[in-house]
Design an enzyme around this catalytic site. Structure first.
Site: not given
Ligand SMILES: NC(=O)c1ccc[n+]([C@@H]2O[C@H](COP(=O)([O-])OP(=O)(O)OC[C@H]3O[C@@H](n4cnc5c(N)ncnc54)[C@H](O)[C@@H]3O)[C@@H](O)[C@H]2O)c1
Length: 464
Positions: A301
């Site tokens: 992030c």
């Molecule tokens: N990790 C954090 O601390 C955090 C905090 C707040 C917001 N976010 C935001 O949340 C969002 C997700 O982040 P994350 O950390 O969970 O990512 P991540 O990489 O841990 O998880 C994302 C998942 O989505 C899956 N994926 C990708 N394309 C897909 C599709 N078309 N259909 C189904 N699944 C799909 C991937 O295989 C993966 O398992 C991002 O936009 C991030 O900026 C993350």
């Protein structure tokens, strides 16, 4: 007798009466029914992207009694979820197993099943390209999938962090390719995920949830849904406000971390301890909140999201100078720390070239198993480039990939500590025995202020 897994398979069967494109029900009735289904928890929730954000969310919905269908493109993740095996530290496997046993959660790679659910929460990644431009390809791809299966009366909520305008300008037109129109046929909102991975104090339930719908009905329905898993829901006037709020929160952190990183460097020159200054300033009960210096910023992030805003701002002939400056200061920190380690070795008559360096902690922050964009990786690379022989320990991360090299975490034994020319505390995991580290190392360089209060002739801290 019911066989294990039967209830789970029943999730699809029970959901086999979705409101379809061809529904003969009047729209009013369809809308009414979604509200009722949320209230009586018969709505089926789809969570797309079962990562750090999506898996805890899917668990939260299923734990309060919603049948939840989790989607991911990685078969391995889907299999693990269906076996009750968590791969996200904030999601204990026993809680996953409990909702699976109740038949309240199922994971799938089959996007055709998007038509089975009443609400879809999009939690896919929003990374940057190599040139640090927003990469919305995951959001676009998933919007296209949803569009193919969109149902009359479905609610779609984007949770992925992104620049203001994404929901209206990118997601909405793709969804409307389905032939359905927002405002009359389906609902659309942006609700940013704000959880703090690894936090024992804050979680989905006690972190207020911002909701910005494309129209008042979307805000209302999304608010109703999220109020089942969050104690406080904060409706805002439109998706753009919700999107900007999330990016602003992370820009705020990035800028303040840069400010304190700069102050740490000044304090070193002036012979003042930045840690003592921060602790003293933090006694002020208003108008100040503490941020801490370190080897740089990491995670999915803080180092990424500001670029989403900076990029969008350029569309308006606007240059976000604070964001650029903060990025410059924070990205410089691993270089600064590498040069401080070199100076520290010099005081012992050693050079960095050829020195044996033990890096403690490669996760981007304490007590998490996430190595994404971790400043420790950059630091290791810089130390290696300067000729150091680098090993690392991280109780959460057994292996790291650095370009062609795979490094394996070493055991933190007395032998390991005493054999290193310098132990660098790069991530201050709570489990580290700092007294032992200081006692058994030739030299300790602490980038996180973890050793505050401890003394040692061999101890050097960033910011002092
Ligand atoms: N990790 C954090 O601390 C955090 C905090 C707040 C917001 N976010 C935001 O949340 C969002 C997700 O982040 P994350 O950390 O969970 O990512 P991540 O990489 O841990 O998880 C994302 C998942 O989505 C899956 N994926 C990708 N394309 C897909 C599709 N078309 N259909 C189904 N699944 C799909 C991937 O295989 C993966 O398992 C991002 O936009 C991030 O900026 C993350």
């Amino acid at each position: 007798m019911e066989q294990p897994g039967e209830k789970v398979r029943g999730l699809g069967k029970a959901a086999a009466q979705p409101v379809s494109h061809n529904s003969s029900k009047p729209l009013e009735e369809v809308l009414q029914s979604l509200e009722e289904k949320i209230r009586d928890k018969t709505a089926i929730i789809g969570v797309v992207g079962l990562g750090y954000i999506g898996l805890p969310l899917a668990l939260a919905f299923s734990e309060v009694g919603f049948r939840t269908l989790g989607f991911d493109v990685q078969q391995k993740r889907v299999d693990l979820v269906n076996q009750g095996k968590s791969y996200i530290p904030d999601v204990p496997s026993d809680r996953l197993s409990a909702v699976l046993a109740n038949g309240d959660l199922e994971a799938t790679v089959d996007q055709d099943r998007l038509g089975e659910v009443d609400a879809i929460c999009i939690c896919v990644p929003t990374p940057l390209t190599k040139t640090k431009e927003p990469d919305l390809s995951y959001v676009i791809h998933e919007s296209e999938e949803i569009s193919k299966h969109l149902q009359l009366g479905q609610l779609v909520v984007v949770e992925s962090t992104t620049y203001p305008g994404t929901t209206r300008e990118v997601v909405l037109p793709i969804l409307e390719r389905s032939g359905l129109k927002t405002g009359s046929d389906f609902y659309l909102a942006f609700s940013p995920e704000r959880i703090d991975p690894g936090s024992k104090k804050y979680n989905i339930r006690n972190t207020p949830k911002i909701i910005g719908g494309i129209d008042p009905q979307s805000t209302k329905l999304a608010g109703l849904l999220y109020s089942e898993v969050a104690e406080v829901v904060v409706p805002v006037s439109c998706p753009e406000v919700a999107e900007m709020t999330k990016v602003f929160e992370n820009v705020f952190r990035n800028v303040n971390i840069a400010l304190v990183n700069e102050l740490a460097q000044l304090c070193e020159r002036m012979g003042i301890s930045v840690w003592e200054v921060i602790d003293a300033a933090a006694t002020k009960p208003f108008g100040y909140m503490p941020f801490y210096p370190g080897p740089g910023v990491g995670g999915h992030c803080i180092p990424l999201d500001p670029y989403y805003l900076a990029s969008k701002a350029r569309e308006y002939d606007f240059h976000t100078r604070f964001i650029e400056l903060a990025a410059e200061v924070n990205e410089q920190m691993p270089y600064y720390v590498a040069s401080r380690i070199m100076e520290a070795l010099n005081t012992q008559g050693k050079s960095l070239n050829g020195a044996k360096i033990l890096v403690l902690g490669v996760a981007y922050k304490k007590d998490v198993a996430d190595v994404r964009v971790s400043p420790s990786l950059k630091l290791i690379q810089l130390l290696q480039e300067r000729g150091a022989n680098v090993m690392y320990n991280d109780p959460y991360i057994p292996k790291i990939q650095l370009y062609q090299d795979t490094l394996t975490s070493v055991d933190l034994t007395q032998e390991c500590l005493s054999s290193a020319d310098c132990a660098v505390i790069a991530t201050d995991h709570s489990c580290y025995d700092l007294k032992q580290i200081i006692a058994q190392s030739k030299l300790v360089f602490d980038t996180r202020g973890a050793t505050r209060g401890l003394k040692g002739d061999n101890l050097i801290r960033l910011g002092e």
